[in-house]
Design an enzyme around this catalytic site. Sequence first.
Site, PDB file in Angstrom:
ATOM      1  N   ASN A  66       4.615   2.124   1.196  1.00 57.66           N
ATOM      2  CA  ASN A  66       5.599   1.373  -0.592  1.00 57.66           C
ATOM      3  C   ASN A  66       5.182   3.177  -1.700  1.00 57.66           C
ATOM      4  OD1 ASN A  66       7.986  -0.009  -1.005  1.00 57.66           O
ATOM      5  ND2 ASN A  66       6.844  -2.009  -0.057  1.00 57.66           N
ATOM      6  N   SER A  68       1.066  -1.345   0.139  1.00 55.91           N
ATOM      7  CA  SER A  68       0.005  -0.367  -0.414  1.00 55.91           C
ATOM      8  C   SER A  68       0.465   0.905   0.071  1.00 55.91           C
ATOM      9  CB  SER A  68      -0.691  -0.148   1.412  1.00 55.91           C
ATOM     10  OG  SER A  68      -0.278   0.166   2.284  1.00 55.91           O
ATOM     11  N   LYS A  69       0.738   2.296  -0.560  1.00 55.44           N
ATOM     12  CA  LYS A  69       0.873   3.460  -0.469  1.00 55.44           C
ATOM     13  C   LYS A  69       1.409   4.442   0.846  1.00 55.44           C
ATOM     14  CE  LYS A  69      -3.693   5.839  -2.146  1.00 55.44           C
ATOM     15  NZ  LYS A  69      -3.933   5.505  -2.712  1.00 55.44           N
ATOM     16  N   ARG A  70       0.257   3.613   1.223  1.00 56.69           N
ATOM     17  CA  ARG A  70       1.466   3.853   3.172  1.00 56.69           C
ATOM     18  C   ARG A  70       2.532   3.554   3.161  1.00 56.69           C
ATOM     19  NH1 ARG A  70      -1.985   6.599   3.190  1.00 56.69           N
ATOM     20  NH2 ARG A  70      -4.716   6.439   2.755  1.00 56.69           N
TER      21      ARG A  70
END
Length: 495
Positions: free
Chosen positions: A257, A253-255
Amino acid sequence: MPPVRTRIAPSPTGDPHLGTAYIALFNRCFAHRHGGDFILRIEDTDRERSSEQSERKILHALRWLGLDWDEGPGIDGGKGPYRQSERSGIYSDHIRVLLEKSLAFPCFCDEKRLADLRAEQMRQKQQPGYDGHCLGLAADEVAKRLQTGERHVIRLKVPREGECVFTDLLRGEIRIQWSQVDMPVLIKSDGLPTYHFANVVDDHLMEISHVIRGEEWISSVPKHVLLYESFGWDKPVFCHMPLLRNPDKSKLSKRKNPTSIGYYQAMGYLPEALVNYLGTMGWSMPGGEEKFCLAEMEAQFDLERVSLGGPIFDREKFDWLNGRYLREDLDDAEFAKRFADWAFRPDLIEKITPLLRLRVNRFSETAALAGYFLQGELKISADDFAHKRLDPEACRRILQFSLWTLESLEDWNRDAIEACFQQLAGKMDYKIRDFLFPLFVAVSGNPVSLSVFDSISVLGLDLTRSRLRNAMDTLGGISGKQQKKLEKEFQTLSS
Ligand code: GLU
């Protein structure tokens, strides 16, 4: 055996995701290994969330990676159109068939009734879902209500008893109780199809032989199986790939990566290295080689060898692999060319030229002004954030609130970014100059730089996010407890 035809079916609702490239790669390899075709279909039936800009970025990202398609937008294979928004007539013809057979039914329940129903089911600790209310309406009442043009959707009739049994190529037999399967909407009140309906109709009409997609779709298979059976169509082979994971095993997830392909392009990774790295996610070459090209992977590909243990997308490992490509595959001349192609990307140059042209007297001033567009994480220290009216905590708060605001921004452009920052500064009770100070430092490494709104718009969300996070970490970081507190404050501020 019918010809092998695989597809990816991205919805153009955001930046192209690593997961899309990963699934595209495996679909393409499987099709080509078996002499078949790999199809690209754009699933843009959600008119509110889909955008042409997102579609353009997806096509661009796939082409950049060399994962081009045999059929799809721009390449007609006789089974088009390949954009669902251009296939409305096909869906209306097909829904009629199901309505005539009474396998689908109009549902007039309004949002309030469905919300009340859901609340009641939650209260009674039941599985939330449609209760079949409109299935009990008399035929003449239905006809009358349809005639008056009453707002309605079309749902699929789902048995309440028994179980759906299907086979997944990697997992074998899967059984799901029908009682766990909600009666899905097939046609929305605006007349457009939902994902489930359009997806199955198109997979059939496009003669897709193998549906290879992420494991998050397994729970949708019973609905799809029921649709195939309702139409009397043969089902494709289903194969659900393991999800990509962060090094801590959570879902990528962009949290944790950056997930957009554009980020990896902007960071100066080579597309062939990214394709190679994605190829090692849950799969390996028979000889165990870690470095291989797309053609080698296609020649050796074998779906049965996909392992289900969650593959980890590890930035350090990817850095190492990309470095090997730079050192082993490029000579000086090639390195110079690839470097120049990256540094002078036309889309980047086009965006930063108007920012630079009016500010410099010589070209030699440009590198110092605009160098941060070509950098990854910036080397900054807590001292860079020293400010008369803002302590580190205030800076962290501004950065975090700004990030959340940017994440919910629908239109990514300079003016929208400026408008939302003006508004946020007002709500947080800061003069805009003070408010923007930590953003300048975080984004460009400098308290004065080119316009911060333009910079953020050029850098894009993923790069901006990683810079704002880096700045917050440099300023001492935000603990889990502080994060919760900030979330609450932010919610109050935004309401
Ligand atoms: N449109 C779906 C998506 O966005 C496609 C899922 C599938 O492959 O069936 O991923």
